[in-house]
Motif scaffolding. Sequence first.
Motif, short mmCIF file in Angstrom:
data_model
loop_
_atom_site.label_atom_id
_atom_site.label_comp_id
_atom_site.label_asym_id
_atom_site.label_seq_id
_atom_site.Cartn_x
_atom_site.Cartn_y
_atom_site.Cartn_z
N ALA A 109 -0.04 -2.94 4.58
CA ALA A 109 0.15 -1.50 4.37
C ALA A 109 1.25 -1.26 3.34
CB ALA A 109 0.49 -0.82 5.69
N GLY A 110 2.36 -2.02 3.44
CA GLY A 110 3.43 -1.88 2.47
C GLY A 110 3.02 -2.39 1.10
N TYR A 111 2.29 -3.49 1.08
CA TYR A 111 1.82 -4.06 -0.18
C TYR A 111 0.89 -3.09 -0.90
CZ TYR A 111 0.19 -7.94 -3.18
OH TYR A 111 -0.10 -8.78 -4.23
N ALA A 112 0.03 -2.43 -0.14
CA ALA A 112 -0.87 -1.44 -0.74
C ALA A 112 -0.08 -0.28 -1.34
CB ALA A 112 -1.86 -0.92 0.30
N LYS A 113 0.99 0.13 -0.67
CA LYS A 113 1.84 1.21 -1.22
C LYS A 113 2.45 0.78 -2.55
CE LYS A 113 3.12 3.36 3.18
NZ LYS A 113 4.24 3.64 4.12
N ALA A 114 2.93 -0.46 -2.60
CA ALA A 114 3.54 -0.95 -3.83
C ALA A 114 2.52 -0.96 -4.97
CB ALA A 114 4.11 -2.35 -3.62
N MET A 115 1.31 -1.41 -4.70
CA MET A 115 0.29 -1.46 -5.75
C MET A 115 -0.19 -0.07 -6.14
SD MET A 115 -1.85 -4.96 -5.05
CE MET A 115 -2.37 -4.55 -3.37
N THR A 116 -0.20 0.85 -5.19
CA THR A 116 -0.55 2.23 -5.52
C THR A 116 0.48 2.84 -6.48
OG1 THR A 116 -1.67 2.55 -3.40
CG2 THR A 116 -0.97 4.53 -4.57
N ILE A 117 1.75 2.52 -6.24
CA ILE A 117 2.81 2.98 -7.15
C ILE A 117 2.60 2.36 -8.54
CG2 ILE A 117 5.28 2.91 -7.63
CD1 ILE A 117 5.68 2.90 -4.54
N LEU A 118 2.29 1.07 -8.58
CA LEU A 118 2.05 0.42 -9.87
C LEU A 118 0.87 1.06 -10.59
CD1 LEU A 118 2.55 -3.36 -9.00
CD2 LEU A 118 4.13 -1.84 -10.21
N ALA A 119 -0.16 1.42 -9.84
CA ALA A 119 -1.33 2.07 -10.45
C ALA A 119 -0.93 3.37 -11.14
CB ALA A 119 -2.41 2.33 -9.40
N GLU A 132 -7.76 -0.56 -7.20
CA GLU A 132 -8.80 -1.28 -6.47
C GLU A 132 -8.18 -2.32 -5.54
OE1 GLU A 132 -11.34 -2.82 -9.49
OE2 GLU A 132 -12.40 -0.92 -9.78
N ALA A 133 -7.13 -2.99 -6.00
CA ALA A 133 -6.47 -3.99 -5.16
C ALA A 133 -5.84 -3.34 -3.94
CB ALA A 133 -5.42 -4.75 -5.96
N ALA A 134 -5.25 -2.17 -4.14
CA ALA A 134 -4.62 -1.45 -3.03
C ALA A 134 -5.65 -0.90 -2.05
CB ALA A 134 -3.76 -0.31 -3.56
N GLY A 135 -6.84 -0.62 -2.54
CA GLY A 135 -7.87 -0.03 -1.70
C GLY A 135 -8.85 -1.05 -1.16
N LEU A 136 -9.78 -1.45 -1.98
CA LEU A 136 -10.87 -2.31 -1.52
C LEU A 136 -10.38 -3.68 -1.07
CD1 LEU A 136 -13.89 -2.80 -1.13
CD2 LEU A 136 -14.02 -3.50 -3.52
N ALA A 137 -9.54 -4.32 -1.86
CA ALA A 137 -9.11 -5.69 -1.53
C ALA A 137 -8.32 -5.72 -0.22
CB ALA A 137 -8.28 -6.27 -2.67
N VAL A 138 -7.38 -4.80 -0.07
CA VAL A 138 -6.59 -4.76 1.16
C VAL A 138 -7.48 -4.40 2.34
CG1 VAL A 138 -4.77 -3.47 2.37
CG2 VAL A 138 -4.38 -4.32 0.05
N HIS A 139 -8.43 -3.48 2.12
CA HIS A 139 -9.34 -3.10 3.19
C HIS A 139 -10.15 -4.30 3.68
CE1 HIS A 139 -12.10 -0.73 5.59
NE2 HIS A 139 -13.13 -1.17 4.88
N GLU A 140 -10.59 -5.14 2.77
CA GLU A 140 -11.36 -6.32 3.16
C GLU A 140 -10.51 -7.29 3.98
OE1 GLU A 140 -12.85 -7.77 -0.52
OE2 GLU A 140 -14.53 -6.37 -0.59
#
Length: 239
Positions: free
Chosen positions: A56-66, A80-88
């Motif tokens: 969850a924290g990693y996805a936040k960091a990548m969303t900020i980078l996006a 995509e990494a924050a969404g689909l990849a983390v979701h998988e």
Amino acid sequence: MTRTYHSGPHSQEVWDSAADTLRAIEDLPFLAELAAGTLDARVFTHYILQDEIYLAGYAKAMTILASRAATQEQTRFWAEAAGLAVHEEQLMHAQLLGADRLGPHVTALTDGTGVPTASPTTLGYTSYLIAQAATAPYEVGVAAVLPCFWVYAHMGKVLTARVGEGMGEHPYREWIETYDSPEFDSSVDRAVAIYEDLARSAGPEVRAAMAAAFRQATVYEWHFWAAAHVRESWDAPRC
């Protein structure tokens, strides 16, 4: 046995600069026991619960980078990494925690709530990544999130080699194969290529900060697995 994912001299250099930490990761008891199939199910359950918080924290960091990326291609990759990849990965976690081998330990490890509390290492690592993504130069934020891609792919292949022909009946096969897969390799290739492009264009100060962030996050990768092995918590030691 392993792939390098090097796309140029800067990524080669930063990977090599973390060699001591990478060797320490390869030697961790957690991963040795995981490869042997002897890792305590309670320890692995603790790890998966902490990784849920971490993702969850990693996805936040990548969303900020996006949101900070200079190109649409990089924005799309991080989103995509924050969404689909983390979701998988989260789906994989749900399947593991719902299985008979791990499921019974979830209640005991979450004080009956089913909701885990971030360990000191998990909180430290996620806080570091989010802070780097939000406040450091964009290039440094990218360097900070890269080890989670690269180290996991590397260890996926190390573990596959260690398990060898015993993978078919291995108790942690699904987890290992998630990180030793063409799909995950593709994400790592792209993340390393972004690092390489940014490092090539960066000045000496930013490039040095990128390398430092990569090494720091790689140390956090080591601590994350080490903390899982002892089921780290906030409980103070008793005298």
